[in-house]
Design a protein around this motif. Structure first.
Motif, PDB file in Angstrom:
ATOM      1  N   VAL B 133       0.706  -1.207   0.138  1.00  0.00           N
ATOM      2  CA  VAL B 133      -0.058  -0.078  -0.277  1.00  0.00           C
ATOM      3  C   VAL B 133       0.983   1.167  -0.031  1.00  0.00           C
ATOM      4  O   VAL B 133       0.158   2.285   0.168  1.00  0.00           O
ATOM      5  CB  VAL B 133      -1.115   0.064   1.294  1.00  0.00           C
ATOM      6  N   ALA B 134       2.269   1.161  -0.134  1.00  0.00           N
ATOM      7  CA  ALA B 134       3.208   2.301  -0.110  1.00  0.00           C
ATOM      8  C   ALA B 134       2.245   3.486  -1.262  1.00  0.00           C
ATOM      9  O   ALA B 134       2.677   4.612  -0.927  1.00  0.00           O
ATOM     10  CB  ALA B 134       4.481   1.992  -0.617  1.00  0.00           C
ATOM     11  N   ASP B 135       1.952   2.834  -2.454  1.00  0.00           N
ATOM     12  CA  ASP B 135       1.579   4.112  -3.370  1.00  0.00           C
ATOM     13  C   ASP B 135       0.210   4.856  -2.811  1.00  0.00           C
ATOM     14  O   ASP B 135      -0.230   5.688  -3.107  1.00  0.00           O
ATOM     15  CB  ASP B 135       1.127   3.368  -4.378  1.00  0.00           C
ATOM     16  N   LEU B 136      -0.500   4.177  -1.854  1.00  0.00           N
ATOM     17  CA  LEU B 136      -1.614   4.731  -1.289  1.00  0.00           C
ATOM     18  C   LEU B 136      -1.523   5.702  -0.199  1.00  0.00           C
ATOM     19  O   LEU B 136      -2.351   6.325   0.274  1.00  0.00           O
ATOM     20  CB  LEU B 136      -2.778   3.430  -0.997  1.00  0.00           C
ATOM     21  N   CYS B 137      -0.366   5.629   0.502  1.00  0.00           N
ATOM     22  CA  CYS B 137      -0.103   6.104   1.613  1.00  0.00           C
ATOM     23  C   CYS B 137       0.649   7.419   1.501  1.00  0.00           C
ATOM     24  O   CYS B 137       1.679   7.632   1.338  1.00  0.00           O
ATOM     25  CB  CYS B 137       0.717   5.312   2.383  1.00  0.00           C
ATOM     26  N   GLY B 138      -0.029   8.503   1.755  1.00  0.00           N
ATOM     27  CA  GLY B 138       0.197   9.923   1.550  1.00  0.00           C
ATOM     28  C   GLY B 138       1.372  10.394   2.510  1.00  0.00           C
ATOM     29  O   GLY B 138       2.028  11.248   2.240  1.00  0.00           O
ATOM     30  N   GLY B 139       1.261   9.740   3.634  1.00  0.00           N
ATOM     31  CA  GLY B 139       2.212  10.062   4.649  1.00  0.00           C
ATOM     32  C   GLY B 139       1.877   9.424   6.002  1.00  0.00           C
ATOM     33  O   GLY B 139       0.993   8.726   6.203  1.00  0.00           O
ATOM     34  N   ILE B 140       3.032   9.254   6.748  1.00  0.00           N
ATOM     35  CA  ILE B 140       2.774   8.761   8.237  1.00  0.00           C
ATOM     36  C   ILE B 140       3.391   9.926   9.353  1.00  0.00           C
ATOM     37  O   ILE B 140       4.371  10.249   9.090  1.00  0.00           O
ATOM     38  CB  ILE B 140       4.041   7.618   8.584  1.00  0.00           C
ATOM     39  N   HIS B 141       2.324   9.943  10.035  1.00  0.00           N
ATOM     40  CA  HIS B 141       2.634  11.382  11.176  1.00  0.00           C
ATOM     41  C   HIS B 141       2.661  10.740  12.428  1.00  0.00           C
ATOM     42  O   HIS B 141       1.823  10.068  13.050  1.00  0.00           O
ATOM     43  CB  HIS B 141       1.579  12.075  10.846  1.00  0.00           C
TER      44      HIS B 141
END
Lengths: 233, 233, 233, 233, 233, 233
Positions: B133-141
């Protein structure tokens, strides 16, 4: 909980089979409503077939949305019209290819897809990328049985079985994803004989749809899948 | 259907919360058995914590397998011991990170993860690759609230909310994946206030586990996750 | 310069072999201290074995850190506990899989991995992605010799050799990476007979550890691998 | 052990600095021979500069191969002529970009590159893909100090330092890779002041070259890097 | 419209063939000027050959830029000097590998490359990544005919044909990309006999160059390919 | 040479503009026939719009194939119906998104896409992956001008210009790809004012179509895009 399972092709007998497979896994408190999309081809075996089937799928989703359906399943392995359908309702819409391949990912890190005709292989391959399972997919194999023959040809099941065996050996894979809704009712027997998990997308998508409904999760309307404004029509 | 939900850390109050969130989505005919793994740290906020928690998780799975549990949930966002656990039982074992992120993929093509401490971000990023899902993940906060403070600090929910808002704006994302089991009971309120889907992995993994049980699907024993032979112990 | 080489499994004879291979490449002014981790399985051939071995590896790193060791090598091809170990010390910690595969990348753009049992192949494949060498790895091949038989079975070396030949032919590759610490002492003979570079991770990791020490480089403590704060224990 | 360190540009003062940095990390029993390639530009700041420098680099490798050099370092961050050089000798040939970035990968999973001019950023980005570290590279930043000014401009070190600080903050990274051989002698001071590992490729490549020599590993001649047959000249 | 087609090797007879192939597709109103680069090897079959050919290619581009050429083609499948050449002129510079592979992408999602010697396969594979067609390329196959033998050996065409047939069967691909400018004049006959599109890069690059000129598009000078400032020479 | 340029939406004035832009680049000996697809929405700004437009596009291709058209252009940046159209004819069918982005790749390694509404950004992002240019695309930016307003709103051109400037600065990119056929006639003025290449897909696709016709290349009928057999309809 009401799940509407849409058969994008126009073959009613296939709708019946699909409905049965969906009901078998829906669990208590869930109703399954199988429908045949209007205006589709008798079978979907090319990009053209897929494109022509989409308007009927979208009409079925639109009707279901008005009727308060809780979730939708699009029961063709090409997942025709999936993203467009998500714009028409906030109820979850699940494609059988995405559900089959993501369900497989919980069970193994190496599966093979067995599908009908080889001309559909490139589309299935693109879907493995779209759904983030390309690294898990050891190969995509065509048994060269046309969709409608799955039901009519008495040897069809045996040919699918043979292709599954070949796929497991060549790909050194550990599970099979069935690449056509028309194979749904072969699933449990194949699994028993092959000794590995065999995932049918119709069942997987139905169970996933139920799961999302129980979770209270609905399609995000904050961007790509927002309801269309009047202007653009 | 019996689902065993394992809290890898040793904080009993968190096990109770997790159990409640799992039960809320399990649906009719499903029992949820929450357990606290033995020997884990009070919270899991580093690779070391994760590693130390694993033996207890595996013992809980081993016990459950002997007792005929139908499926397992590992309720820590790092999915500690997931692959090892799959070798100990044929019953499905679901990690909350994989379930949260794959469930999100049915609802949007752009989500953000909001987690506790920034030192755990690289591990979460690796999981987005592992689960496709790396392409779906806009960021990790990271909201920089330690795990145990999620329960103790009265401002915790507000700080998580603020980080979610920031994530949605910065990433132009359309949904939130909660990056810690300790946030499970914030989920519905966050979703209501943010107006986008908020996915809690504990709930998502439980619903997914139920779905797999209803599908009759079990971990493939044909390769990577085969039961270990006696020789190697 | 003091390099501590940790054998994660409990087989002392293997520790001795590993120590010899490390010493052979350490160069002038370097001491090698081979140790057997406490509490591990006799061999590591599954995710479960790997998980169970980790606490002993971490204890060995922790002890070494207190004793002022300059760098650590984790001598099992799965690189068990690598990231957790980096949180326990600023001294470099090197896994033999990462060192073998990155060293190979200086010598060729197409190598094959030859490992023990096929069930470990998916983990090795994941490591090729983690370490950024997936495009360089032409294939991962199992010779189906269990770890302990590498030492005990008089035919082991020949079977490994045969698998290397097969791998070079099938993958059209130009070098071999040995996928198990137990193959370390086969390395030079294999290379001589095959006529291509054969990379043993124990040696590669030791030489890499020495290089990093000479460079004055230590694990970054600015984020993911910072020492854990007291709170989280 | 004799390591030949080749400066691809024609600026002798830079060769001297590079030689000093290489010697400082070579360790006991290693001789470093720094040379200036013939016919290169005074500095390499474009694809054209890079291309024009290559014949001189290859001549230096060819001479060194005849003289029995044990390993080569190409001391320009674009790694000019790296693959061609490997065809001319079986002795390892190491580029400073590959060595810097792979060495960083042992210390952190998130580094930033700080280079000279922004026009070289796309080439550096391509190298992160070629060397398999694209996922580890948080960003590539230009300080806009031309190569020769690194030596001449008294403010150069300060500007590099400022860009490093910016890079660490923006990328949330945990280490710095210096993107130019001309920055080699800034390395230890930068690391001290920034409090994170700072990796200079000249040193990293030298230490890596020594490591490969101690390992007895040489470039594979089985395919891509085979000595050229007479026919093709 | 004036297109300059540069043969990077020094074999004049090949320049003549290339010129003919370019002219055949240039269309009305286009002049093709084939030239032999000065100082290159007689054939390009290695990284070394490629590197040595580049200065002559760049001199030819520089001359052409001064003379007002509208676009350039570099007629060797390794695309030697492509990025450097773009710094010397704003007129489009097209490599035959990039043009062949991108043109193929309009016709199929699965092509095979058939090239000369197997040692060049890794470079071609890298180009598939650089040009974004790695997912479309089913395989790269060497017919093991040296470049100059393509012209001299009467069996050459037959051996290329045989390799094409093998490639189509093994890769299950739907088109062939010819991996050497020396195969340009085999193109139409191969296509006729194989029944699939066969793409020659010389023709493809020429037609693409004409297209870009008609579009009024020129190399961006805003960054990577800006004209070099005086300082750096 | 006859190129049929299909406007998938039903707005005739846009067909006229598109036709003009195509003719301007077609070159000598080429006729351009612009047509408005039947039954499409007035503008295409969502997946639903895209899906509904496809049958009309396919009908136009089918008609053109019967009439002996040499190549087709689908003039909407979502490339609706592209793969299905390729099944209906052997004449090349070119989408404006693929042509714009691949043409940009000959001019720069860093471009930005500027499109209409932000809800279409995820689809454009998927196309960058499908067409192999994801690494070249620095960002996709919406100017939030609806498609039909591009023609009607006197400020539209200025707003597109402003968004282009923002994109170049934020993405540090070197060229602009226009993300909507309705921007085709802004192209040359934007390029002049911005000082970088601006690529309009309508023009790019037309020039590419001409190039393929001159090359004698046609869609492969050997697999995915074979004419459909009668059975499947």
């Amino acid at each position: 909980v009401l799940i509407k399972v849409i058969n994008p092709n126009s073959t009613e007998s296939m709708t019946k089979i699909i409905g049965g497979c969906a009901r078998a896994v829906a669990g208590p408190g869930v109703s399954v409503e199988p429908v045949t999309a209007v205006g589709g081809p008798t079978a979907i075996e090319s990009h053209y077939d897929d494109a022509i089937a989409v308007p009927g799928v979208l009409a079925a989703v639109s009707d279901g949305a008005a009727a308060g359906v809780d979730a939708f399943v699009i029961a063709c392995f090409g997942d025709p019209g999936l993203y467009a359908a998500r714009e028409l309702t906030a109820a979850p819409v699940i494609g059988i290819a995405e559900a089959a391949m993501r369900s497989a990912a919980y069970l193994t890190r190496r599966f093979s897809v067995v599908t009908t005709l080889s001309r559909t292989v490139p589309h299935a391959r693109e879907l493995t990328h779209r759904y983030g399972v390309a690294d898990l997919c050891g190969g995509i194999h065509a048994c060269e049985v046309p969709v409608l023959d799955l039901e009519l040809d008495p040897d069809a099941r045996e040919r699918v079985m043979a292709e599954c065996r070949r796929a497991l050996a060549i790909d050194r894979s550990e599970a099979i994803v069935l690449g056509c809704a028309g194979m749904a009712d072969f699933c449990s027997q194949l699994s028993r004989e092959l000794g590995v998990p065999v995932i049918d997308g119709v069942a997987a998508a139905t169970a996933t749809a139920v799961a999302l409904v129980r979770l209270g999760l609905r399609t995000s309307k904050a961007g790509e899948f927002a309801f269309r404004s009047v202007r653009s029509v």
